[in-house]
Design a protein around this motif. Structure first.
Motif, short mmCIF file in Angstrom:
data_model
loop_
_atom_site.label_atom_id
_atom_site.label_comp_id
_atom_site.label_asym_id
_atom_site.label_seq_id
_atom_site.Cartn_x
_atom_site.Cartn_y
_atom_site.Cartn_z
N UNK A 131 1.50 7.43 -3.91
CA UNK A 131 0.69 6.29 -3.49
C UNK A 131 -0.58 6.21 -4.33
N UNK A 132 -1.21 7.36 -4.57
CA UNK A 132 -2.43 7.36 -5.38
C UNK A 132 -2.14 6.96 -6.82
N UNK A 133 -1.05 7.49 -7.37
CA UNK A 133 -0.69 7.12 -8.74
C UNK A 133 -0.42 5.63 -8.86
N UNK A 134 0.24 5.06 -7.86
CA UNK A 134 0.54 3.63 -7.88
C UNK A 134 -0.73 2.79 -7.82
N UNK A 135 -1.67 3.20 -6.97
CA UNK A 135 -2.92 2.45 -6.84
C UNK A 135 -3.77 2.55 -8.11
N UNK A 136 -3.73 3.70 -8.76
CA UNK A 136 -4.52 3.88 -9.97
C UNK A 136 -3.99 3.06 -11.14
N UNK A 137 -2.73 2.71 -11.10
CA UNK A 137 -2.12 1.94 -12.19
C UNK A 137 -2.44 0.46 -12.10
N UNK A 138 -3.05 0.04 -11.00
CA UNK A 138 -3.35 -1.38 -10.80
C UNK A 138 -4.86 -1.55 -10.68
N UNK A 139 -5.31 -2.74 -11.04
CA UNK A 139 -6.75 -3.02 -11.08
C UNK A 139 -7.22 -3.51 -9.72
N UNK A 140 -7.11 -2.64 -8.72
CA UNK A 140 -7.52 -2.98 -7.37
C UNK A 140 -8.74 -2.16 -6.96
N UNK A 141 -9.61 -2.77 -6.16
CA UNK A 141 -10.65 -2.01 -5.50
C UNK A 141 -10.08 -1.50 -4.17
N UNK A 142 -10.50 -0.30 -3.78
CA UNK A 142 -9.91 0.37 -2.62
C UNK A 142 -10.94 0.57 -1.52
N UNK A 143 -10.61 0.05 -0.35
CA UNK A 143 -11.38 0.33 0.87
C UNK A 143 -10.57 1.36 1.65
N UNK A 144 -11.20 2.45 2.07
CA UNK A 144 -10.45 3.53 2.73
C UNK A 144 -10.95 3.79 4.14
N UNK A 145 -10.00 3.96 5.03
CA UNK A 145 -10.29 4.53 6.36
C UNK A 145 -9.47 5.81 6.44
N UNK A 161 -8.03 -6.38 -3.94
CA UNK A 161 -8.56 -5.34 -3.06
C UNK A 161 -7.47 -4.89 -2.11
N UNK A 162 -7.45 -3.59 -1.82
CA UNK A 162 -6.47 -3.02 -0.90
C UNK A 162 -7.20 -2.21 0.17
N UNK A 163 -6.63 -2.20 1.36
CA UNK A 163 -7.14 -1.36 2.45
C UNK A 163 -6.20 -0.19 2.62
N UNK A 164 -6.72 1.01 2.43
CA UNK A 164 -5.94 2.24 2.51
C UNK A 164 -6.26 2.92 3.84
N UNK A 165 -5.26 3.06 4.71
CA UNK A 165 -5.46 3.68 6.01
C UNK A 165 -4.71 5.00 6.03
N UNK A 166 -5.46 6.09 6.07
CA UNK A 166 -4.91 7.44 6.00
C UNK A 166 -5.09 8.11 7.36
N UNK A 167 -3.99 8.48 7.99
CA UNK A 167 -4.08 9.16 9.28
C UNK A 167 -2.97 8.72 10.21
N UNK A 168 -2.80 9.46 11.29
CA UNK A 168 -1.80 9.14 12.30
C UNK A 168 -2.44 9.04 13.66
N UNK A 169 -1.64 8.67 14.64
CA UNK A 169 -2.15 8.55 15.99
C UNK A 169 -1.29 7.62 16.82
N UNK A 170 -1.61 7.52 18.10
CA UNK A 170 -0.76 6.79 19.03
C UNK A 170 -0.72 5.29 18.76
N UNK A 171 -1.70 4.75 18.03
CA UNK A 171 -1.75 3.31 17.80
C UNK A 171 -1.33 2.91 16.39
N UNK A 172 -0.63 3.79 15.70
CA UNK A 172 -0.17 3.49 14.34
C UNK A 172 0.72 2.25 14.32
N UNK A 173 1.73 2.21 15.18
CA UNK A 173 2.65 1.07 15.19
C UNK A 173 1.93 -0.21 15.61
N UNK A 174 1.03 -0.11 16.57
CA UNK A 174 0.27 -1.28 17.00
C UNK A 174 -0.52 -1.87 15.83
#
Length: 256
Positions: free
Chosen positions: A81-95, A123-136
């Protein structure tokens, strides 16, 4: 000696009201029965004083960060995922954190992101993590028609977390003005500073106190997606501001 971390009665998920009552009773009673207390938020400190706990028994001990864990990250590991994002000219917002809406209103960040992509194209939003509301949250991103630009990574090994901070242009801790947020000392703040990543959150609980009078953090109005979006956009559009935040954060984190 009793250590009081988050305000669990407000922040935990409970299947029934009696479970919350048990935890609240435990949290309110136990501090009165010990010799010394450590707590990581001023909010918890003040809450216990209001319960009748003598202030002299309470020691404020905020969270911190193990900086060694965030060093030696010059070489990105083989993470597709990181390699793919680095190959494109996107700004990354991370949670980077738990996907539990009772504690962390990531839906607020999704709403803010919908505003952001109307003004910034790559721009891309990168959400890293798990939890009970992932599917929601998956479904919410689809309903908002932003799912093509939101990347859900899922739960990752702790040793990989620094690498996700490393590729982020800005790290976000979305917050509502709740007792759960007031009673939490956010690790995301210290981790972002340690990785020289500009950080955005809201002025709730100890957050402005922890940031101090520095340029390390932008504080938005709690629960306001428009203001949250505006703060994030200001960083993405202003490399000079982002650079100042990185330097300020790297200095500030040494206090923790």
């Amino acid at each position: 000696i009793l250590d009081c971390d988050d305000y669990e009665a407000a922040s935990n998920y409970f299947a029934s009201s009696w479970q919350r009552w048990v935890v609240r009773t435990f949290e309110n009673l136990t501090p009165k029965l010990v010799n010394k207390i450590t707590t990581n938020t001023i909010y918890n400190q003040n809450r216990m004083v209001k319960l009748g706990v003598p202030a002299k028994k309470i020691n404020y001990l905020p969270n911190g960060v193990d900086q060694e864990r965030f060093q030696n990250t010059n070489q990105i590991k083989n993470i597709p995922i990181i390699e793919s994002l680095q190959q494109k000219d996107n700004q990354i917002i991370a949670y980077i954190g738990s996907l539990n809406l009772d504690n962390h209103p990531v839906d607020l960040l999704l709403t803010a992101f919908r505003i952001i992509i109307e003004q910034i194209s790559q721009v891309k939003l990168l959400i890293v993590g798990g939890g009970k509301d992932l599917n929601l949250l998956h479904n919410l991103a689809k309903d908002m028609n932003i799912d093509n630009d939101v990347i859900f990574v899922g739960r990752v090994s702790p040793d990989l977390v620094p690498h996700y901070y490393q590729i982020a242009d800005v790290s976000v801790d979305p917050v509502n003005n709740t007792d759960a947020a007031k009673g939490r000392c956010p690790l995301k703040m210290f981790e972002s500073w340690a990785m020289n990543t500009p950080f955005v959150t809201s002025d709730v609980g100890d957050r402005s106190f922890l940031a101090g009078k520095t340029q390390s953090t932008l504080l938005s109005e709690p629960g306001n997606p428009d203001d949250l979006a505006a703060k994030i956009i200001s960083i993405l559009r202003d490399p000079k501001q982002a650079s100042l935040m990185r330097v300020s954060g790297s200095v500030r984190v040494k206090k923790f």
